[in-house]
Design an enzyme around this catalytic site. Structure first.
Site, PDB file in Angstrom:
ATOM      1  N   LYS A 156      -7.609 104.164  28.447  1.00 54.06           N
ATOM      2  CA  LYS A 156      -7.474 104.970  29.680  1.00 54.06           C
ATOM      3  C   LYS A 156      -6.015 105.388  29.858  1.00 54.06           C
ATOM      4  O   LYS A 156      -5.106 104.605  29.576  1.00 54.06           O
ATOM      5  CB  LYS A 156      -7.950 104.131  30.868  1.00 54.06           C
ATOM      6  CG  LYS A 156      -8.044 104.881  32.198  1.00 54.06           C
ATOM      7  CD  LYS A 156      -8.637 103.975  33.282  1.00 54.06           C
ATOM      8  CE  LYS A 156      -8.746 104.660  34.631  1.00 54.06           C
ATOM      9  NZ  LYS A 156      -9.350 103.797  35.669  1.00 54.06           N
ATOM     10  N   SER A 188     -13.166 105.662  38.317  1.00 55.48           N
ATOM     11  CA  SER A 188     -12.185 106.571  37.758  1.00 55.48           C
ATOM     12  C   SER A 188     -12.092 106.504  36.229  1.00 55.48           C
ATOM     13  O   SER A 188     -11.507 107.380  35.610  1.00 55.48           O
ATOM     14  CB  SER A 188     -10.799 106.268  38.341  1.00 55.48           C
ATOM     15  OG  SER A 188     -10.385 104.967  37.967  1.00 55.48           O
ATOM     16  N   SER A 229     -13.990 101.002  39.263  1.00 63.94           N
ATOM     17  CA  SER A 229     -13.769 102.075  38.286  1.00 63.94           C
ATOM     18  C   SER A 229     -14.172 101.779  36.851  1.00 63.94           C
ATOM     19  O   SER A 229     -14.131 102.678  36.017  1.00 63.94           O
ATOM     20  CB  SER A 229     -12.305 102.502  38.304  1.00 63.94           C
ATOM     21  OG  SER A 229     -12.107 103.379  39.373  1.00 63.94           O
TER      22      SER A 229
HETATM   23  N1  GLN Z   1     -13.487 104.735  43.765  1.00 66.22           N
HETATM   24  C1  GLN Z   1     -12.544 103.737  44.170  1.00 66.22           C
HETATM   25  C2  GLN Z   1     -11.285 104.400  44.672  1.00 66.22           C
HETATM   26  O1  GLN Z   1     -11.206 105.572  44.610  1.00 66.22           O
HETATM   27  C3  GLN Z   1     -12.237 102.798  43.047  1.00 66.22           C
HETATM   28  C4  GLN Z   1     -11.238 103.315  42.092  1.00 66.22           C
HETATM   29  C5  GLN Z   1     -10.839 102.323  41.029  1.00 66.22           C
HETATM   30  O2  GLN Z   1     -11.454 101.274  40.847  1.00 66.22           O
HETATM   31  N2  GLN Z   1      -9.738 102.622  40.366  1.00 66.22           N
HETATM   32  O3  GLN Z   1     -10.386 103.786  45.142  1.00 66.22           O
END
Ligand code: GLN
Length: 490
Positions: free
Chosen positions: A79, A154, A178
């Site tokens: 990532k 994400s 995410s």
């Molecule tokens: N969707 C959640 C957020 O936007 C989780 C994101 C993540 O785990 N990086 O904060």
């Protein structure tokens, strides 16, 4: 031999037996990338030349006995919020478009020591803020199961890359779901480890008290093997734990008869898509058929999970993102007048809308006068949620939940209403607030043919129990299909 269908462990085994070469695996991945990447767009950067050279080097290393681990020779994607020395690391943000780190994240050093081959960097929501991979400054990633749909986020690029055969394994990061949510949307497996298990050194911070790096793969065994590679104490990360129980694959084949699974009743009430609920209930049957005990229990803090998470995550984000000021990292606005204007224009142009929303919300809840009313209250709420999970783990080995209330939404639908999108994180955020480990495994498909995942949550340090449960579930479920080549056309 169909190399594309192999799991990472199978590939490494064949390499070890000299039936195939490291280069064969790398070539398989790059041929899938050539075919699928034009419509999936899982990657932001590809290291083809380096990967071919590295394949040769690893091949020799395996023969010489330098690389002896179970994943030696396996291609892996990373990532783009994880630093790779000398390679652009953008966090899918304009503000880091030219940022080239001078050092490797600890996990990257560990991948290299294990003889793995890094293929490239994967797309993500900007600074890992989002649930769809649509907030990337470099374009959306499409779900390999259906190109009209998002891969989740994400870590959408990492999960889509595994689903599309564009890598055998990937690293994601999980702050509020995410890894687990995009794994569910893409029909792959992903683990969020207990907080402190994997070093955050070189992971560009979103919300430091919640962030963990974790594995994404085709099945539980592959993810457990990768977790063994990346986990371990790192003095460079002050929140890194000294754990002795890092042999995560140990209980993979064990039965689950007699194990106790708890399901929060409230998780199955309003807001859960009926198709997801059906698939989840079917998954419970698979577990009980193997002698597991499944019970329902009540969770009182459910309605406070999302607010507490978004206050804490945004507060930490606003503080972590202060450093992107146009001086230290790459991007700076072209024209400005004086220092303040330079900061202002750089951040205005460099950050996308979702990141700005979080910075503003976070700065607000931390400001004098509002700190007690919001941030402090959110911390107290977090303690209540943790206490509730502690009580549940006195009774249950593992807690079960859907990974998300629905399957992958269509591209363009979610960002119209960010608050509604935040609510979609309901089943994942508590795990981060409490520092718990969680795994998502595919458990079905909806009517449109989009994957559905079940989430298994363990107590702190309970990785082995969820890994054992997930692999037992896989055996009961049988083989999960891969998306048709390249997914359904738009
Ligand atoms: N969707 C959640 C957020 O936007 C989780 C994101 C993540 O785990 N990086 O904060």
């Amino acid at each position: 031999m169909d190399l594309e269908k192999m799991t990472a462990l199978e590939l490494a085994e064949k390499i070890k037996q000299r039936q195939i070469s490291v280069l064969d695996g790398v070539k398989t991945v790059f041929s899938a990338i050539e075919k699928n990447e034009p419509h999936v767009h899982a990657y932001l950067d590809l290291y083809k030349k380096e990967a071919y050279a590295r394949a040769k080097q690893v091949e020799e290393g395996i023969m010489e006995g330098v690389y002896t681990g179970p994943l030696a020779g396996v291609p892996i994607a990373v990532k783009d919020n994880i630093c790779v020395k000398g390679k652009k690391t953008t966090c899918a943000s304009r503000i880091l478009e030219n940022f080239v780190p001078q050092y490797n994240a600890e996990v990257i050093d560990r991948l290299e020591k294990a003889g793995m081959v890094i293929i490239g960097k994967t797309n993500m929501d900007e600074f890992a803020m989002g649930s769809t991979t649509e907030t990337s400054a470099y374009g959306v990633t499409r779900n390999p199961w259906n190109q009209e749909h998002v891969p989740g986020g994400s870590s959408g690029g990492s999960c889509a890359a595994v689903a599309a055969g564009e890598t055998y394994l990937a690293l994601g990061s999980d702050t509020g779901g995410s890894i687990r949510q995009p794994s569910s949307f893409c029909g792959v497996t992903g683990i969020k480890p207990t907080y402190g298990t994997v070093s955050r050194y070189g992971l560009i911070a979103y919300a430091s008290s919640l962030d963990q790096i974790g594995p994404v793969g085709k099945n539980t065994a592959d993810c457990a093997a990768l977790l063994e590679v990346i986990a371990g104490h790192d003095p460079k990360d002050s929140t890194s734990l000294e754990r002795k129980d890092l042999d995560f694959s140990e209980n993979l084949g064990q039965r689950i008869a007699g194990m106790k699974f708890g399901v929060p009743k409230e998780y199955l009430a309003k807001g859960l898509d009926p198709e997801v609920k059906n698939a989840f209930m079917e998954a419970l049957k698979i577990l009980t058929e193997q002698g597991a005990i499944v019970e329902f229990f009540s969770v009182e803090t459910m309605e406070y999970m999302i607010p507490a998470y978004y206050i804490i995550a945004s507060a930490e984000a606003s503080s972590n993102l202060e450093r992107f000021d146009g001086v230290k990292y790459g991007f700076r606005a072209k024209s400005y007048e004086g220092l303040h204007d330079m900061y202002y224009k750089t951040r205005t142009e460099g950050f996308g809308d979702e990141v700005k929303r979080r910075i503003m919300l976070g700065s607000f809840v931390l400001s004098a006068g509002y700190y007690d009313a919001y941030y402090l209250k959110a911390l107290k709420t977090k303690a209540l949620i943790k206490a509730e999970f502690d009580r549940a783990f006195e009774k249950y080995d593992v807690i079960l939940a859907p990974a998300a209330p629905y399957t992958a939404p269509k591209i363009g639908e979610s960002l119209k209403d960010p608050l509604a999108m935040y609510l979609g994180d309901i089943y994942t955020v508590a795990v981060n607030l409490c520092g718990l480990p969680g795994i998502t495994v595919p458990c079905g498909l909806d009517e449109k043919g989009l994957p559905i995942g079940i989430q298994m949550i363990g107590n702190c340090f309970g990785e082995k129990k969820i890994i054992r449960s997930a692999s037992a579930f896989e055996r009961g479920r049988g083989e999960f299909p891969a998306p048709e080549k390249g997914g359904r056309e738009r």
